[in-house]
Write a protein that holds these residues in place. Structure first.
Motif, PDB file in Angstrom:
ATOM      1  N   THR A 163      -1.019   0.021   9.489  1.00 51.05           N
ATOM      2  CA  THR A 163      -0.510   1.399   9.383  1.00 51.05           C
ATOM      3  C   THR A 163       0.946   1.454   8.914  1.00 51.05           C
ATOM      4  N   LEU A 164       1.539   0.321   8.579  1.00 46.15           N
ATOM      5  CA  LEU A 164       2.954   0.318   8.215  1.00 46.15           C
ATOM      6  C   LEU A 164       3.219   1.152   6.968  1.00 46.15           C
ATOM      7  N   ALA A 165       2.431   0.957   5.926  1.00 49.33           N
ATOM      8  CA  ALA A 165       2.632   1.735   4.702  1.00 49.33           C
ATOM      9  C   ALA A 165       2.443   3.225   4.971  1.00 49.33           C
ATOM     10  N   PHE A 166       1.470   3.563   5.803  1.00 53.39           N
ATOM     11  CA  PHE A 166       1.254   4.961   6.180  1.00 53.39           C
ATOM     12  C   PHE A 166       2.496   5.550   6.836  1.00 53.39           C
ATOM     13  N   LYS A 167       3.113   4.806   7.743  1.00 49.70           N
ATOM     14  CA  LYS A 167       4.309   5.303   8.426  1.00 49.70           C
ATOM     15  C   LYS A 167       5.468   5.482   7.446  1.00 49.70           C
ATOM     16  N   VAL A 168       5.621   4.540   6.520  1.00 47.58           N
ATOM     17  CA  VAL A 168       6.667   4.666   5.506  1.00 47.58           C
ATOM     18  C   VAL A 168       6.440   5.907   4.664  1.00 47.58           C
ATOM     19  N   ASP A 169       5.219   6.075   4.163  1.00 46.36           N
ATOM     20  CA  ASP A 169       4.903   7.252   3.347  1.00 46.36           C
ATOM     21  C   ASP A 169       5.131   8.546   4.122  1.00 46.36           C
ATOM     22  N   SER A 170       4.744   8.561   5.405  1.00 49.04           N
ATOM     23  CA  SER A 170       4.897   9.770   6.216  1.00 49.04           C
ATOM     24  C   SER A 170       6.370  10.159   6.359  1.00 49.04           C
ATOM     25  N   LEU A 171       7.223   9.179   6.577  1.00 48.71           N
ATOM     26  CA  LEU A 171       8.648   9.475   6.749  1.00 48.71           C
ATOM     27  C   LEU A 171       9.305   9.888   5.431  1.00 48.71           C
ATOM     28  N   ARG A 223       4.385   6.031  -2.344  1.00 48.35           N
ATOM     29  CA  ARG A 223       5.560   6.657  -2.933  1.00 48.35           C
ATOM     30  C   ARG A 223       6.409   5.611  -3.655  1.00 48.35           C
ATOM     31  N   PRO A 224       7.143   5.996  -4.687  1.00 48.53           N
ATOM     32  CA  PRO A 224       8.012   5.051  -5.394  1.00 48.53           C
ATOM     33  C   PRO A 224       9.147   4.588  -4.475  1.00 48.53           C
ATOM     34  N   VAL A 225       9.269   3.296  -4.307  1.00 54.55           N
ATOM     35  CA  VAL A 225      10.325   2.726  -3.454  1.00 54.55           C
ATOM     36  C   VAL A 225      10.818   1.429  -4.080  1.00 54.55           C
ATOM     37  N   GLN A 226      11.864   0.886  -3.522  1.00 54.47           N
ATOM     38  CA  GLN A 226      12.288  -0.481  -3.799  1.00 54.47           C
ATOM     39  C   GLN A 226      12.427  -1.191  -2.457  1.00 54.47           C
ATOM     40  N   ILE A 227      12.080  -2.472  -2.445  1.00 50.32           N
ATOM     41  CA  ILE A 227      12.056  -3.249  -1.204  1.00 50.32           C
ATOM     42  C   ILE A 227      13.057  -4.392  -1.318  1.00 50.32           C
ATOM     43  N   VAL A 228      13.872  -4.541  -0.291  1.00 48.84           N
ATOM     44  CA  VAL A 228      14.785  -5.680  -0.192  1.00 48.84           C
ATOM     45  C   VAL A 228      14.458  -6.418   1.098  1.00 48.84           C
ATOM     46  N   VAL A 229      14.222  -7.720   0.986  1.00 50.67           N
ATOM     47  CA  VAL A 229      13.879  -8.544   2.153  1.00 50.67           C
ATOM     48  C   VAL A 229      15.018  -9.518   2.421  1.00 50.67           C
ATOM     49  N   ILE A 230      15.536  -9.502   3.654  1.00 52.59           N
ATOM     50  CA  ILE A 230      16.568 -10.434   4.085  1.00 52.59           C
ATOM     51  C   ILE A 230      15.888 -11.506   4.932  1.00 52.59           C
ATOM     52  N   CYS A 231      15.864 -12.739   4.441  1.00 52.79           N
ATOM     53  CA  CYS A 231      15.114 -13.816   5.093  1.00 52.79           C
ATOM     54  C   CYS A 231      15.920 -14.577   6.136  1.00 52.79           C
ATOM     55  N   GLY A 232      17.229 -14.319   6.231  1.00 49.59           N
ATOM     56  CA  GLY A 232      18.037 -15.045   7.196  1.00 49.59           C
ATOM     57  C   GLY A 232      18.113 -16.519   6.866  1.00 49.59           C
ATOM     58  N   LYS A 233      18.316 -17.329   7.892  1.00 54.32           N
ATOM     59  CA  LYS A 233      18.488 -18.772   7.706  1.00 54.32           C
ATOM     60  C   LYS A 233      17.149 -19.490   7.741  1.00 54.32           C
ATOM     61  N   ASN A 234      16.266 -19.063   6.847  1.00 51.49           N
ATOM     62  CA  ASN A 234      14.928 -19.646   6.772  1.00 51.49           C
ATOM     63  C   ASN A 234      14.575 -19.837   5.307  1.00 51.49           C
ATOM     64  N   THR A 236       2.437  -7.505  -8.229  1.00 52.55           N
ATOM     65  CA  THR A 236       1.749  -6.643  -9.196  1.00 52.55           C
ATOM     66  C   THR A 236       2.088  -5.170  -9.008  1.00 52.55           C
ATOM     67  N   ASN A 237       2.808  -4.861  -7.937  1.00 48.82           N
ATOM     68  CA  ASN A 237       3.193  -3.468  -7.709  1.00 48.82           C
ATOM     69  C   ASN A 237       4.252  -3.040  -8.710  1.00 48.82           C
ATOM     70  N   SER A 238       4.341  -1.746  -8.936  1.00 52.94           N
ATOM     71  CA  SER A 238       5.291  -1.246  -9.927  1.00 52.94           C
ATOM     72  C   SER A 238       6.714  -1.159  -9.388  1.00 52.94           C
ATOM     73  N   SER A 295       0.809  -1.226   0.000  1.00 56.66           N
ATOM     74  CA  SER A 295       0.000   0.000   0.000  1.00 56.66           C
ATOM     75  C   SER A 295       0.839   1.272   0.000  1.00 56.66           C
ATOM     76  N   VAL A 296       2.157   1.154   0.014  1.00 55.63           N
ATOM     77  CA  VAL A 296       2.999   2.349  -0.020  1.00 55.63           C
ATOM     78  C   VAL A 296       2.715   3.112  -1.309  1.00 55.63           C
TER      79      VAL A 296
END
Length: 400
Positions: free
Chosen positions: A332-340, A232-243, A258-260, A229-230
């Protein structure tokens, strides 16, 4: 110049204690005063039942019963409350470790977990082991289980903890505010845009770094879903650890993305210092080592799902320092990201606060202090029965 034998003891209940030990090991090996350095996970010397109790059970509770961990943390946060039972269990299950320590005969012993600290304290006081015991606390809050009856020095993360321990009755001159030791690579300068380019990311697009922790037990799937739901244009990197299962599930999410904006999914990595340098925001749990690494990079945190107990208290510290915000609901996570991201001045203030709070040279401070102590040969601090009672009474009287 005498060259010293250094023993660093940690426990793989979680990964922070081990990473702190590894950071100290790296620094010790570059000192001319050191002869031999050994870093040991003490659980490797115990039987499988005991090892599973301290390691596997902890991981399972983090994932499935964090509320119980919080209750246990609070219930045991009284000086010496579990002392007799814990020492009995440790001595019953760590015979091979005792033999190893006595054969290695270290001049300096450093513990980054309370289990070996209590054992070494007992060996010095009761069995005549000749070594200098120092204890490195790996969270921003001091839990009573870190208290030992005999020690040479404590290293703590904050001045507040030093005040707390001195008020309890520990000698203030034996408590060093060092910060939590992290790998020295986190203090190496890295340009954010160059780091993104080197890691195969868009250098001009804000980067959200999502971490499931080294063990991969954080709520990364829910976080990623919430970040759809963010606006603003962003890129996301997820570190999954030893899982690997989590990584596979998130790779499937990426295939159906499906996000851009781009989504990158990684497993365990030794490049976290580069990813933190490249990121604008860190989203994850506030372990003591993780938070210290992020602050060393000037990286603001959005705290999600802290483990009740030590991580909640770590959260309090980071919020007080204005280096983090906390997300109470994933809605509210996307809201907090957008706000910052839409408020560059606030984001810069958080970056500045993180850098000012950081202690990236904690490992170097600890090593230098210990080697200087060796030259001065200070006597150990002994806490007798009467002093133990006084410490317990003070702690109970001041507990909120």
């Amino acid at each position: 110049m005498f060259r010293r034998r250094i023993l660093i003891l940690s426990t793989s209940a979680g990964t922070g204690h081990v990473r702190a030990a590894e950071a100290l090991d790296k620094v010790f090996r570059h000192q001319p005063e050191t002869d031999e350095v050994l870093t040991v996970d003490v659980l490797k010397f115990t039987n499988k039942i005991f090892r599973d109790f301290y390691s596997s059970l902890y991981t399972q509770l983090v994932e499935k019963a964090p509320t119980f961990l919080g209750w246990w943390y609070k219930m045991t946060d009284e000086p010496w409350k579990t002392d007799r039972m814990r020492l009995m269990l440790d001595r019953l299950n760590t015979g091979p470790l005792v033999e190893f320590i006595e054969s290695f005969s270290p001049d300096v012993t450093v513990c980054t977990h309370f289990l070996p600290a209590e054992l070494i304290s007992h060996l010095i006081s009761q069995a005549g082991l000749r070594t200098r015991l120092s204890i490195v606390v790996t969270d921003f809050h001091f839990h009573a289980m870190w208290l030992c009856r005999l020690f040479h020095r404590y290293f703590v993360a904050t001045q507040e903890t030093r005040v707390h321990l001195s008020r309890l009755g520990l000698p203030e001159e034996r408590i060093t505010v060092s910060g939590i030791p992290i790998d020295p690579v986190f203090s190496l300068p890295l340009d954010r845009f160059e780091a993104r380019r080197a890691l195969g990311c868009d250098p001009n697009l804000p980067l959200l770094l999502v971490s499931a922790g080294a063990l991969g037990v954080g709520p990364a799937e829910v976080v990623v879903e919430s970040l759809r739901s963010v606006s603003r244009p962003v890129q996301i990197v997820v570190i999954c650890g030893k899982n690997p299962l989590l990584q596979e599930q998130l790779l499937q999410t990426r295939a159906e993305w499906t996000n851009s904006f781009p989504l990158k999914v990684l497993g365990f990595t030794h490049e976290m210092h580069r990813w933190m340098a490249a990121a604008d925001l860190f989203i994850g749990k506030p372990g003591g080592l993780t938070a210290s690494e992020a602050m060393a990079r000037g990286l603001p945190m959005i705290i999600v799902a802290p483990i009740p107990g030590q991580e909640e208290l770590n959260s309090d510290y980071l919020l007080e320092q204005r280096a983090a915000v906390k997300c109470h609901e994933f809605t509210t996570l996307a809201f907090k990201v957008d706000s910052l991201l839409s408020d560059p001045a606030r984001l810069q203030d958080m970056q500045r606060a993180a850098r000012e709070t950081a202690r990236p040279n904690a490992a170097q401070i600890i090593v230098r202090r210990l080697l200087d102590d060796e030259a001065q040969e200070p006597e150990p601090v002994w806490i007798n029965r009467k002093q133990k009672q006084q410490i317990a009474q003070v702690a109970k009287a001041v507990k909120l």
